[in-house]
Design an enzyme around this catalytic site. Structure first.
Site, PDB file in Angstrom:
ATOM      1  N   GLU A  38      -7.894 -33.163 -22.401  1.00  0.00           N
ATOM      2  CA  GLU A  38      -6.515 -32.675 -22.227  1.00  0.00           C
ATOM      3  C   GLU A  38      -6.551 -31.449 -21.329  1.00  0.00           C
ATOM      4  O   GLU A  38      -7.338 -30.539 -21.574  1.00  0.00           O
ATOM      5  CB  GLU A  38      -5.928 -32.241 -23.579  1.00  0.00           C
ATOM      6  CG  GLU A  38      -5.870 -33.317 -24.629  1.00  0.00           C
ATOM      7  CD  GLU A  38      -5.764 -32.718 -26.046  1.00  0.00           C
ATOM      8  OE1 GLU A  38      -4.784 -32.012 -26.311  1.00  0.00           O
ATOM      9  OE2 GLU A  38      -6.676 -32.947 -26.858  1.00  0.00           O
ATOM     10  N   LYS A  96      -6.211 -27.940 -19.921  1.00  0.00           N
ATOM     11  CA  LYS A  96      -6.158 -26.703 -20.693  1.00  0.00           C
ATOM     12  C   LYS A  96      -5.094 -25.790 -20.096  1.00  0.00           C
ATOM     13  O   LYS A  96      -5.270 -25.201 -19.032  1.00  0.00           O
ATOM     14  CB  LYS A  96      -7.529 -26.026 -20.649  1.00  0.00           C
ATOM     15  CG  LYS A  96      -7.631 -24.812 -21.529  1.00  0.00           C
ATOM     16  CD  LYS A  96      -9.078 -24.330 -21.561  1.00  0.00           C
ATOM     17  CE  LYS A  96      -9.238 -23.186 -22.531  1.00  0.00           C
ATOM     18  NZ  LYS A  96      -8.280 -22.100 -22.297  1.00  0.00           N
ATOM     19  N   ASP A 152      -2.748 -22.667 -19.476  1.00  0.00           N
ATOM     20  CA  ASP A 152      -2.901 -21.219 -19.578  1.00  0.00           C
ATOM     21  C   ASP A 152      -1.611 -20.648 -20.165  1.00  0.00           C
ATOM     22  O   ASP A 152      -0.703 -20.240 -19.449  1.00  0.00           O
ATOM     23  CB  ASP A 152      -3.148 -20.647 -18.174  1.00  0.00           C
ATOM     24  CG  ASP A 152      -3.978 -19.388 -18.246  1.00  0.00           C
ATOM     25  OD1 ASP A 152      -4.379 -18.999 -19.355  1.00  0.00           O
ATOM     26  OD2 ASP A 152      -4.212 -18.801 -17.183  1.00  0.00           O
ATOM     27  N   TYR A 212      -1.083 -30.148 -29.493  1.00  0.00           N
ATOM     28  CA  TYR A 212      -2.400 -30.755 -29.233  1.00  0.00           C
ATOM     29  C   TYR A 212      -3.393 -30.745 -30.385  1.00  0.00           C
ATOM     30  O   TYR A 212      -4.499 -31.256 -30.241  1.00  0.00           O
ATOM     31  CB  TYR A 212      -3.043 -30.119 -28.006  1.00  0.00           C
ATOM     32  CG  TYR A 212      -3.197 -28.608 -28.065  1.00  0.00           C
ATOM     33  CD1 TYR A 212      -3.993 -28.009 -29.025  1.00  0.00           C
ATOM     34  CD2 TYR A 212      -2.533 -27.800 -27.139  1.00  0.00           C
ATOM     35  CE1 TYR A 212      -4.126 -26.638 -29.079  1.00  0.00           C
ATOM     36  CE2 TYR A 212      -2.664 -26.415 -27.183  1.00  0.00           C
ATOM     37  CZ  TYR A 212      -3.452 -25.846 -28.156  1.00  0.00           C
ATOM     38  OH  TYR A 212      -3.588 -24.489 -28.211  1.00  0.00           O
ATOM     39  N   LYS A 261     -14.288 -25.478 -17.731  1.00  0.00           N
ATOM     40  CA  LYS A 261     -13.467 -24.659 -16.842  1.00  0.00           C
ATOM     41  C   LYS A 261     -13.636 -25.066 -15.391  1.00  0.00           C
ATOM     42  O   LYS A 261     -14.698 -25.512 -14.981  1.00  0.00           O
ATOM     43  CB  LYS A 261     -13.856 -23.182 -16.990  1.00  0.00           C
ATOM     44  CG  LYS A 261     -13.595 -22.590 -18.361  1.00  0.00           C
ATOM     45  CD  LYS A 261     -12.118 -22.354 -18.574  1.00  0.00           C
ATOM     46  CE  LYS A 261     -11.828 -21.485 -19.788  1.00  0.00           C
ATOM     47  NZ  LYS A 261     -12.194 -20.090 -19.594  1.00  0.00           N
ATOM     48  N   CYS A 312      -7.913  14.234  -4.796  1.00  0.00           N
ATOM     49  CA  CYS A 312      -6.974  13.410  -5.561  1.00  0.00           C
ATOM     50  C   CYS A 312      -5.676  13.229  -4.781  1.00  0.00           C
ATOM     51  O   CYS A 312      -5.045  14.217  -4.408  1.00  0.00           O
ATOM     52  CB  CYS A 312      -6.686  14.060  -6.905  1.00  0.00           C
ATOM     53  SG  CYS A 312      -5.328  13.283  -7.796  1.00  0.00           S
ATOM     54  N   CYS A 314      -2.556  15.031  -6.568  1.00  0.00           N
ATOM     55  CA  CYS A 314      -2.362  16.468  -6.751  1.00  0.00           C
ATOM     56  C   CYS A 314      -3.166  17.337  -5.788  1.00  0.00           C
ATOM     57  O   CYS A 314      -2.959  18.545  -5.739  1.00  0.00           O
ATOM     58  CB  CYS A 314      -2.698  16.871  -8.183  1.00  0.00           C
ATOM     59  SG  CYS A 314      -4.459  16.884  -8.532  1.00  0.00           S
ATOM     60  N   CYS A 329     -10.284  12.821 -10.696  1.00  0.00           N
ATOM     61  CA  CYS A 329      -9.577  14.036 -10.321  1.00  0.00           C
ATOM     62  C   CYS A 329      -9.940  15.129 -11.321  1.00  0.00           C
ATOM     63  O   CYS A 329      -9.954  14.900 -12.519  1.00  0.00           O
ATOM     64  CB  CYS A 329      -8.072  13.773 -10.356  1.00  0.00           C
ATOM     65  SG  CYS A 329      -7.095  15.287 -10.306  1.00  0.00           S
ATOM     66  N   CYS A 383      -2.524  17.814 -12.539  1.00  0.00           N
ATOM     67  CA  CYS A 383      -2.307  16.565 -11.810  1.00  0.00           C
ATOM     68  C   CYS A 383      -1.136  15.793 -12.411  1.00  0.00           C
ATOM     69  O   CYS A 383      -1.141  15.497 -13.607  1.00  0.00           O
ATOM     70  CB  CYS A 383      -3.581  15.726 -11.893  1.00  0.00           C
ATOM     71  SG  CYS A 383      -3.472  14.199 -10.977  1.00  0.00           S
TER      72      CYS A 383
END
Ligand SMILES: [Zn+2]
Length: 707
Positions: free
Chosen positions: A141, A143, A145, A252, A340, A434, A437, A452, A458
């Site tokens: 079957e 699969k 997601d 299922y 998979k 950074c 900041c 940072c 910041c």
């Protein structure tokens, strides 16, 4: 983690299987404790982002790396395992008010196969287990997601349904499931008096794109992919919202049942259809391994044109009698496997590399891409992980890159197509400033992440730091929760710790706000005013310097004694190679890595300015020191000789004097105590000749109350 939502219990097993304590050779116990604390927080944060907000921020691989690191440290320091260790906590705790619902039969997670050999090995294992020599038919079957759910029917009526959760119990989403067209509220035909039916709630690609468009138009949250959209839609507190979302359902599997309904899975699927469920029409019964392999190839070919996302095919042994005999290993069934597909790829052009600053100050590179369709999802952005990754793949702006979606939410850049590189391209230079900041961003040796250092100033980190600042072990200010801090931050009232002490001046204004009154505003002012006196260790901890947890803050406070001395020493220690730096790094329990974090903090002038502004509003209490009069060395004449490992000579001398001792340079009959370091020479000999008591450095530490 971000693919097929594997079972957290399975990750835990994997964590420990792959945990190698030798991966962390030079971590002190204090560093380990601090890092475990940090990892527990970080992993919990990503669990929340994934499970509660359906908005993951990192990839599977990064998440797994965090868990592996945690497990490796725990394996080396088992005594430091925290009560909130991610290893022990099962994920998926709902943020909101869904009740828990226990599954009568646990919802399992499947082992994976990635090629024909692994699939053949799955069947061979099952045959060996049963001593079976004949062919073993399977049902294949696609699969989906989506989001696994467990539906309970009594006397043919739908009574309740739950998400998979941790496999043992999930969230009660009955009210939301009832709104789904695809879910039969009454089973047709003959059904057992009691039956649990498992299925997958999902969103088709077309529905997902339409939903995102509508969300965009309404300036609402856009979902990363159909799976997240389905999860986010089903887990709405208001079922009326779920009712408007286009959710589909394939059934299922079965859980508990009051009577057997079929001899084989294939017949069971037919019964599901009879009862009114939709079963994936592509499902097939397959007699042999060869048939299964051909089926796998056929589904893979159709994948891109299917109306929904799939990431493989699930194969179950058809004979339910054999299935019962096969049972489980760990929490995965021996009778099923998920085969998979290889990851989906596409090529596109990288327009820009943008640096995001996370709430903990981590700089993360994000690739801005020419939008491209990868496996049915429009992708315009991809993570580049970290600066090493950019350098290793030599990713440059303007490059044509290969993108991959491997069941991951966030696609990854696999490689660069060098032949298509523009002639004027230059290697990417990672910023050491950074972008949020302007503070300097540093990367401690041995770490992959650049951070940072302007934590307190910041904008990307301020709210997080303020929450830490008022937390229980820090300033412990009652009535200032995360929500309030965010509110006050948004009002421009609260940007730095010093601003906290300006809040009492706004008491009248606060009292008129929603959710506030005169009394609560008064109480907040009182709680803040009460903290104008603060013990040094709490102040140090509150600054949120990386790796400075409660215990290290305490160590530092005891070591340096008072705020002015600590500040002065830290400023001096921000100079590499200075005596103060060496002294700091040689404090037992601190060490060079932690010294470096402190030095980075004090090396950033913005931090020092913020700290000074704060300190001006405070009375910082000195750390408790052992009393000179109680001390065993009070009144004694002490000589140091040789090299001390854990402190500098000036520090040792100062400490001895604080304790009421007199420090001299040469050994005589008047000397009471000689502290002998390494490579001690004539003074140690002389002490021996005169019969003066000698102690080692460690014994000295104990006498002087360092430990
Ligand atoms: Zn910054």
């Amino acid at each position: 983690m971000f693919g097929a939502a594997p079972d957290p219990a399975i990750w835990n097993m994997t964590d420990h299987q792959t945990a190698d304590p030798h991966e962390i050779p030079d971590l002190t116990e204090a560093e380990a404790a601090e890092e475990l604390r940090h990892l527990a927080e970080t992993i919990a944060h990503h669990d929340r982002a994934y499970h509660q907000h359906d908005a993951p921020e990192i990839t599977d691989a990064e998440y797994d790396a965090l868990r592996r690191r945690n497990a490796a440290i725990e394996a080396r320091f088992p005594d430091l395992i925290r009560s909130d260790s991610p290893t022990h906590r099962v994920g998926d705790t709902p943020e909101t008010g869904f009740a828990k619902l226990r599954h009568r039969v646990p919802m399992l997670s499947l082992d994976n196969a990635f090629d024909t050999e692994e699939f053949a090995e799955f069947l061979a294992r099952a045959r060996r287990f049963l001593g079976w020599t004949e062919a073993m038919a399977v049902v294949g079957e696609p699969k989906i997601d989506g989001l696994s759910i467990n539906l309970t029917y009594e006397n043919g009526r739908f009574v309740h349904g739950a998400t998979r959760g941790d496999g043992t119990e999930g969230e009660d989403v009955t009210a939301n499931l009832r709104t789904m067209q695809a879910l039969p509220l009454r089973l047709s035909g003959n059904a057992p008096a009691f039956i649990e039916i498992r299925g997958e709630v999902f969103m088709t690609k077309a529905d997902f794109l339409a939903l995102n468009e509508a969300q965009l138009a309404a300036e609402a949250k856009v979902f990363a992919n159909p799976r997240n959209a389905a999860a986010g839609s089903l887990r709405q507190l208001d079922p009326r919202i779920t009712a408007q979302r286009p959710l589909s359902l394939f059934a299922y599997a079965q859980g508990e049942t009051s009577e057997p309904v079929a001899e084989s899975h294939w017949v069971y699927l037919q019964r599901l259809r009879d009862w009114g469920f939709t079963v994936n029409p592509l499902s097939r019964r397959l007699e042999t391994e060869e048939e299964a392999a051909a089926f796998q190839a056929g589904i893979a070919e159709q994948r891109a044109t299917l109306p929904y996302d799939i990431d493989g095919v699930v194969y179950k042994i058809d004979d339910l009698g054999l299935e019962r005999r096969l049972g489980f290993v760990g929490r995965a069934p021996r009778w099923a496997i998920a085969w998979k597909f290889p990851a989906e790829q596409a090529t596109t052009i990288l327009r820009e590399i943008r640096i995001q600053v996370g709430r903990t100050g981590a700089l993360t590179p994000v690739a801005e891409l020419e939008p491209v369709n990868v496996g049915g999802v429009l992708v315009a952005r991809s993570t580049l992980h970290n600066e090493d990754e950019i350098a290793r793949k030599d990713v440059r702006i303007g490059d044509t890159v290969v993108l991959q979606r491997a069941g991951d939410v966030i696609p990854q850049i696999v490689s660069v197509i060098a032949e298509r590189r523009p002639p004027d391209s230059v290697p990417y230079v990672y910023p050491d400033i950074c972008p949020a900041c302007g503070s300097h961003a540093v990367r401690p040796p041995g770490e992959v992440v650049r951070r940072c250092t302007g934590g307190l100033t910041c904008p990307a980190q301020r709210v997080e730091r303020l929450i830490h600042f008022v937390s229980r072990a820090a300033f412990d200010i009652d009535g200032l929760g995360e929500k309030t801090i965010q509110e006050f931050y948004a009002e421009d009232w609260l940007h730095s710790p010093a601003d906290l002490f300006r809040l009492p001046a706004r008491e009248a204004e606060i009292a008129t706000r929603d959710g506030w009154g005169k009394l609560s505003a008064r109480n907040l002012s009182r709680a803040i005013e009460a903290r104008r006196r603060i013990p040094l260790e709490r102040l140090i901890f509150a600054l949120g310097i990386r790796r400075i947890g409660e215990s290290n803050a305490k160590l530092l406070a005891r070591h340096y004694g008072n705020y002015a001395h600590w500040r002065e020493q830290m400023l001096a220690a921000s100079e590499i190679g200075s005596e103060e730096r060496i002294g700091l790094g040689s404090i037992i329990g601190i060490g060079p890595a932690i010294a470096e974090e402190l030095a980075e903090f004090f090396g950033e002038p913005r931090n020092v300015a913020t700290l000074d502004e704060l300190a001006a509003k405070l009375t910082v209490e000195d750390a408790a020191q052992p009393q000179a009069t109680d001390s065993e060395i009070a009144g004694k004449v002490v000589v140091f000789t040789g090299t001390l490992e854990t402190m500098t000579r000036p520090e040792a001398k100062a400490r001895a004097e604080t304790m009421g001792a007199k420090v001299t340079d040469s050994v005589s009959k008047k000397t009471d105590l000689v502290v002998v370091g390494t490579d001690a020479g004539s003074k140690a000999r002389r002490a021996g000749e005169l019969g003066v008591k000698t102690v080692t450095e460690l014994e000295w530490r104990a006498l002087a109350g360092f430990d």
